[in-house]
Design a protein around this motif. Structure first.
Motif, mmCIF file in Angstrom:
data_model
loop_
_atom_site.group_PDB
_atom_site.id
_atom_site.type_symbol
_atom_site.label_atom_id
_atom_site.label_comp_id
_atom_site.label_asym_id
_atom_site.label_seq_id
_atom_site.Cartn_x
_atom_site.Cartn_y
_atom_site.Cartn_z
ATOM 1 N N SER A 1 6.437 27.888 35.745
ATOM 2 C CA SER A 1 5.663 26.863 36.448
ATOM 3 C C SER A 1 5.737 27.029 37.958
ATOM 4 N N ARG A 2 6.768 27.726 38.436
ATOM 5 C CA ARG A 2 6.887 28.000 39.880
ATOM 6 C C ARG A 2 6.285 29.350 40.262
ATOM 7 N N HIS A 3 5.843 30.099 39.260
ATOM 8 C CA HIS A 3 5.270 31.429 39.495
ATOM 9 C C HIS A 3 3.780 31.263 39.837
ATOM 10 N N ARG A 4 3.473 31.185 41.116
ATOM 11 C CA ARG A 4 2.135 30.821 41.584
ATOM 12 C C ARG A 4 1.064 31.788 41.087
ATOM 13 N N ASN A 5 1.311 33.071 41.190
ATOM 14 C CA ASN A 5 0.304 34.049 40.771
ATOM 15 C C ASN A 5 0.068 34.006 39.265
ATOM 16 N N LEU B 1 0.122 31.311 37.420
ATOM 17 C CA LEU B 1 -0.722 30.152 37.160
ATOM 18 C C LEU B 1 -2.181 30.439 37.508
ATOM 19 N N TRP B 2 -2.416 31.096 38.648
ATOM 20 C CA TRP B 2 -3.793 31.418 39.012
ATOM 21 C C TRP B 2 -4.382 32.450 38.051
ATOM 22 N N SER C 1 -10.614 31.126 41.610
ATOM 23 C CA SER C 1 -9.212 31.311 41.227
ATOM 24 C C SER C 1 -8.682 32.664 41.685
ATOM 25 N N GLN D 1 -7.267 33.093 45.145
ATOM 26 C CA GLN D 1 -5.936 32.556 45.387
ATOM 27 C C GLN D 1 -4.826 33.471 44.861
ATOM 28 N N SER E 1 -2.529 36.437 44.925
ATOM 29 C CA SER E 1 -2.048 37.217 46.078
ATOM 30 C C SER E 1 -1.300 38.491 45.706
#
Length: 578
Positions: free
Chosen positions: A256-260, A262-263, A546, A549, A551
């Motif tokens: 859930s903290r892994h931003r890439n 999630l996108w 999406s 975002q 990266s």
């Protein structure tokens, strides 16, 4: 001669052997997708209730088994410090190869269980589906995980994926060969054909995994000998506490903290939706947009292109990935999808040749994008390892979590597509129109019909399309089922489905269309055209938003790969001063 052939096999590149595993899956899976519903409905005479119970249980199991098997396989890799001996990279690869050597032959055997009646049809349908999907999931998870474990550089992973696409295209030929032996009244030839396919798959899995295991066993032994030699020179750091293994809840919190991540699952969810939308509605578009304006051979050609071209086209896409990177190629495909859809909308439904090109290219490019996204998942595996400083990459588990989040797109595709078509045509629910209109529109309601022309993808992707809204065209039905009765739209009666046991005449009905059906045709054709162009436009816009975002590309990706290599290789050990 035999020794020379054996020597050639031992000297094959690792990428070729790895890619050949896709061949031994696709030769079976494509035949399964095309015939399993028709076999149980037309040959074994399964009743409707048992069919829907089996499909419902299968839908649930198919959604849950990817993360379940991934967790069981990779949970040992999650902690940053393992209790006991460190797990080396060759040992991880060997673990996955052992799983493939066991589950591959079992997958082939489960494939055979469909074509012989050995239990009550309802019970056999449920058990066969769940057993087949379990072994297919295990094979796909470990095969895709090897893509991340065998190589770290983008060039090497692209090479591995290249051979997967090449062998998958070759495996699709089993569908065309199956046409020659498929006969519901005389099942013997088809059963022999399936046994031969299964034997080829069993031999292929055994030989390929054995060749790869021999190579990595040698690497693992060399590393073990080196570590044993230097063991006395290491400074033992007994004060460093050993961490406990990470629980599933803690792992989900990390994701859930892994931003890439999630996108990416947002992008992939839309992509899975679009792939299955194209698969389910492809024959519908041919029927109502092109049936009166193209020949039978042209329609057959478009159907054939939808099977083979995604694999061949992916070979070109992978060559672009080597030059420009996966991120840029995927973004370019999203822009291309948007541009083609806008041009098609402006041109209108009367441009026949442009419509043919758009329908075919839309499916081909969409399927090609699905296959490229596996490379993005391998990059996320690298980032997950670096961010959480794991001892080894939990490749299979991450592939399983991606499948869990994105598989709802398989179910949403036919449901949303049918709802949109009802909105465009002004027909809301069955029972509000005449029988002829139901023959045209209400055959889109979920019904058990043989599914043609789509495939599940890649990472582990078994599509339950028999429970999806689906219209089979007359040409398509005749091509695939030459021995079956033919029903025209005008001969369909309200509520007809293929579970009906009443005898039918093996002739095309000459009953004329009612005026209400003729009046409905322009509206339905316009609705199909809007569905064809607006769904890709909406998907492309959501994906571009999406993807902008995301990266993990460029310099950041290079840094992540460099850090993964340093983590897996380990820091240089401190040596006692002499």
């Amino acid at each position: 001669m035999g020794l020379r052939l054996l020597a050639c096999l031992f000297h094959l590149p690792t990428a070729v052997i790895y890619g050949s595993l896709s061949l031994f899956v696709s030769i079976l899976h494509n035949v399964f997708l095309l015939y399993y519903v028709d076999t149980f409905v037309s040959v074994y005479k399964i009743d409707k209730l048992s069919f829907w119970i089996g499909e419902t249980v299968f839908l649930i199991w198919n959604s849950l088994n990817d993360p379940l098997f991934g967790w069981l396989s990779d949970r040992v890799f999650l902690s940053t410090q393992q209790a006991g001996a460190e797990i080396s990279s060759p040992e991880v690869v060997l673990k996955r190869l052992r799983a493939l050597s066991h589950n591959g032959p079992l997958f082939a055997i489960s494939f055979l269980s469909f074509w012989v009646s050995w239990a009550h049809p309802g019970l056999q349908f449920l058990l066969c589906l769940c057993m087949y999907d379990s072994f297919l999931t295990m094979v796909d998870l470990h095969h895709n995980a090897l893509l991340a474990d065998l190589a770290v550089s983008a060039k090497d992973r692209t090479s591995l994926n290249f051979y997967c696409s090449l062998f998958s295209a070759i495996g699709s030929l089993s569908v065309f060969m199956s046409y020659a032996v498929w006969n519901k009244e005389d099942f013997f030839s088809f059963r022999i054909f399936c046994v031969l396919l299964a034997l080829c798959s069993i031999v292929g899995f055994t030989l390929s995994t054995q060749l790869l295991r021999q190579r990595f066993q040698a690497d693992g032994k060399a590393k073990w000998d080196q570590e044993s030699t230097l063991k006395e020179l290491y400074i033992e750091k007994l004060s460093v506490p050993q961490e406990k293994r990470i629980t599933l809840a803690e792992y989900l919190q990390q994701l859930s903290r892994h931003r890439n991540f999630l996108w990416f699952v947002c992008v992939n969810l839309v992509q899975v939706f679009h792939c299955h939308f194209n698969s389910n509605f492809f024959p519908l578009f041919l029927e109502h947009l092109l049936s009166d304006q193209i020949s039978v051979s042209t329609g057959s050609f478009l159907l054939g292109v939808s099977y083979i071209a995604p694999h061949l086209n992916n070979l070109y896409f992978l060559s672009l990935c080597r030059r420009y990177g996966v991120y840029a190629v995927v973004r370019g495909l999203f822009f291309l999808k948007l541009a083609l859809s806008v041009v098609m909308f402006l041109a209108g439904p009367d441009q026949v040749y442009l419509l043919c090109i758009f329908i075919a290219s839309n499916r081909v490019f969409t399927e090609g994008t699905c296959k490229l996204l596996n490379l993005v998942v391998t990059d996320l595996v690298d980032e997950d390892l670096v961010l959480n400083r794991r001892k080894q990459a939990a490749s299979a588990l991450l592939f399983g979590m991606v499948a869990l989040v994105t598989k709802p797109g398989q179910t949403f595709a036919p449901l949303i597509g049918t709802w949109l078509l009802c909105e465009y045509t002004g027909k809301d629910a069955p029972g509000e129109s005449s029988g002829a209109e139901q023959g045209r529109v209400h055959c889109l309601a979920p019904c058990a019909v043989p599914w043609v022309g789509a495939e599940g993808s890649s990472v582990a992707n078994l599509c339950v399309v028999s429970a999806s809204p689906r219209l089979v065209t007359q040409r398509e039905w005749t091509k695939i089922h030459p021995h079956s009765p033919i029903l025209t739209n005008s001969s369909l009666t309200p509520g007809y489905d293929i579970f009906q046991r009443n005898p039918l005449n093996n002739v095309v009905s000459a009953q004329p269309k009612l005026e209400s059906a003729a009046a409905l045709e322009p509206t339905l054709r316009q609705g199909c055209f809007y569905l064809l162009v607006f769904v890709p436009i909406a998907c492309a816009l959501l994906q571009l938003l999406s993807w902008s975002q995301f990266s993990l590309h460029g310099k950041r990706l290079q840094v992540v790969k460099a850090q993964r290599q340093s983590l897996t290789q380990g820091q240089a050990p401190e040596v006692k001063t002499i």
